[in-house]
Design a protein around this motif. Structure first.
Motif, PDB file in Angstrom:
ATOM      1  N   LYS A  21       0.833  -1.206   0.000  1.00 29.07           N
ATOM      2  CA  LYS A  21       0.000   0.000   0.000  1.00 29.07           C
ATOM      3  C   LYS A  21       0.864   1.250   0.000  1.00 29.07           C
ATOM      4  O   LYS A  21       0.556   2.220  -0.709  1.00 29.07           O
ATOM      5  CB  LYS A  21      -0.946  -0.010   1.203  1.00 29.07           C
ATOM      6  CG  LYS A  21      -2.046  -1.026   1.064  1.00 29.07           C
ATOM      7  CD  LYS A  21      -2.919  -1.232   2.278  1.00 29.07           C
ATOM      8  CE  LYS A  21      -2.987  -0.178   3.284  1.00 29.07           C
ATOM      9  NZ  LYS A  21      -3.850  -0.479   4.424  1.00 29.07           N
ATOM     10  N   TYR A  24       2.139   1.872  -3.651  1.00 28.40           N
ATOM     11  CA  TYR A  24       1.142   2.419  -4.579  1.00 28.40           C
ATOM     12  C   TYR A  24       0.670   3.811  -4.164  1.00 28.40           C
ATOM     13  O   TYR A  24       0.381   4.652  -5.022  1.00 28.40           O
ATOM     14  CB  TYR A  24      -0.029   1.447  -4.749  1.00 28.40           C
ATOM     15  CG  TYR A  24       0.320   0.317  -5.685  1.00 28.40           C
ATOM     16  CD1 TYR A  24       0.272   0.491  -7.058  1.00 28.40           C
ATOM     17  CD2 TYR A  24       0.741  -0.912  -5.200  1.00 28.40           C
ATOM     18  CE1 TYR A  24       0.617  -0.529  -7.927  1.00 28.40           C
ATOM     19  CE2 TYR A  24       1.095  -1.946  -6.062  1.00 28.40           C
ATOM     20  CZ  TYR A  24       1.030  -1.739  -7.423  1.00 28.40           C
ATOM     21  OH  TYR A  24       1.388  -2.749  -8.284  1.00 28.40           O
ATOM     22  N   TRP A  30      -2.528   6.390  -4.806  1.00 31.60           N
ATOM     23  CA  TRP A  30      -3.723   5.595  -4.539  1.00 31.60           C
ATOM     24  C   TRP A  30      -4.122   5.696  -3.077  1.00 31.60           C
ATOM     25  O   TRP A  30      -3.284   5.791  -2.188  1.00 31.60           O
ATOM     26  CB  TRP A  30      -3.488   4.125  -4.854  1.00 31.60           C
ATOM     27  CG  TRP A  30      -3.340   3.797  -6.310  1.00 31.60           C
ATOM     28  CD1 TRP A  30      -3.232   4.658  -7.359  1.00 31.60           C
ATOM     29  CD2 TRP A  30      -3.248   2.487  -6.866  1.00 31.60           C
ATOM     30  NE1 TRP A  30      -3.089   3.971  -8.531  1.00 31.60           N
ATOM     31  CE2 TRP A  30      -3.094   2.637  -8.262  1.00 31.60           C
ATOM     32  CE3 TRP A  30      -3.280   1.215  -6.329  1.00 31.60           C
ATOM     33  CZ2 TRP A  30      -2.979   1.559  -9.122  1.00 31.60           C
ATOM     34  CZ3 TRP A  30      -3.155   0.136  -7.184  1.00 31.60           C
ATOM     35  CH2 TRP A  30      -3.019   0.304  -8.564  1.00 31.60           C
ATOM     36  N   PHE A  42      -8.825  -0.679  -3.587  1.00 31.47           N
ATOM     37  CA  PHE A  42      -8.333   0.581  -4.138  1.00 31.47           C
ATOM     38  C   PHE A  42      -9.222   1.036  -5.276  1.00 31.47           C
ATOM     39  O   PHE A  42      -9.993   0.257  -5.839  1.00 31.47           O
ATOM     40  CB  PHE A  42      -6.876   0.445  -4.621  1.00 31.47           C
ATOM     41  CG  PHE A  42      -6.653  -0.612  -5.663  1.00 31.47           C
ATOM     42  CD1 PHE A  42      -6.934  -0.387  -7.002  1.00 31.47           C
ATOM     43  CD2 PHE A  42      -6.144  -1.853  -5.297  1.00 31.47           C
ATOM     44  CE1 PHE A  42      -6.714  -1.362  -7.960  1.00 31.47           C
ATOM     45  CE2 PHE A  42      -5.908  -2.843  -6.254  1.00 31.47           C
ATOM     46  CZ  PHE A  42      -6.198  -2.594  -7.579  1.00 31.47           C
ATOM     47  N   GLN A  43      -9.124   2.315  -5.609  1.00 37.24           N
ATOM     48  CA  GLN A  43      -9.778   2.876  -6.788  1.00 37.24           C
ATOM     49  C   GLN A  43      -8.691   3.570  -7.588  1.00 37.24           C
ATOM     50  O   GLN A  43      -8.064   4.502  -7.112  1.00 37.24           O
ATOM     51  CB  GLN A  43     -10.870   3.866  -6.410  1.00 37.24           C
ATOM     52  CG  GLN A  43     -12.047   3.207  -5.732  1.00 37.24           C
ATOM     53  CD  GLN A  43     -13.140   4.209  -5.414  1.00 37.24           C
ATOM     54  OE1 GLN A  43     -12.871   5.351  -5.091  1.00 37.24           O
ATOM     55  NE2 GLN A  43     -14.368   3.764  -5.505  1.00 37.24           N
ATOM     56  N   ALA A  44      -8.457   3.080  -8.807  1.00 40.94           N
ATOM     57  CA  ALA A  44      -7.361   3.608  -9.621  1.00 40.94           C
ATOM     58  C   ALA A  44      -7.727   3.509 -11.099  1.00 40.94           C
ATOM     59  O   ALA A  44      -7.066   2.842 -11.879  1.00 40.94           O
ATOM     60  CB  ALA A  44      -6.083   2.843  -9.331  1.00 40.94           C
TER      61      ALA A  44
END
Length: 113
Positions: A21, A24, A30, A42-44
């Motif tokens: 984490k 990223y 993120w 996650f939202q990416a």
């Protein structure tokens, strides 16, 4: 919302979530939502999550397709020659099943609450 058969989510295998984490977040900005000690979403661009539970058996990325009618899609997958490797089960936010295609690729199909 999503259309039938479109990729709606992807799960990636993970070991220790903390450094993953951090990587990223630092590299790409993120953000994460934790669902217990071994799963972080996650939202990416496309939503996804890191699966850190070694018991989950995730060894490579798992594309997740969407279905409005999960049972009907399971029947279509079987009829088209897919092999169901995990029958329909519940998870936080919905239900899904896993299958392999004729080349052995594992995918999942989900319906979200």
């Amino acid at each position: 919302m999503f259309e039938d058969g479109k990729i709606s989510y992807i799960e990636l295998p993970a070991g220790d979530l903390t450094p993953l984490k951090a990587f990223y977040a630092d590299a790409f900005g993120w953000g994460f939502t934790d669902y217990g000690p071994t799963y972080s979403a996650f939202q990416a661009g496309i939503d996804g999550g890191f699966q850190g539970d070694p018991g989950a058996g995730l060894a490579k990325p798992l594309p997740v397709l969407y279905a409005q009618d999960l049972e009907a899609m399971l029947a279509k997958v079987r009829a088209a020659g897919g092999t169901i490797v995990q029958p329909i089960f519940s998870f936080p936010g919905g239900r899904r099943f896993h299958f392999t295609d004729p080349s052995g690729n594992e995918l999942a199909v989900a319906h979200y609450d």
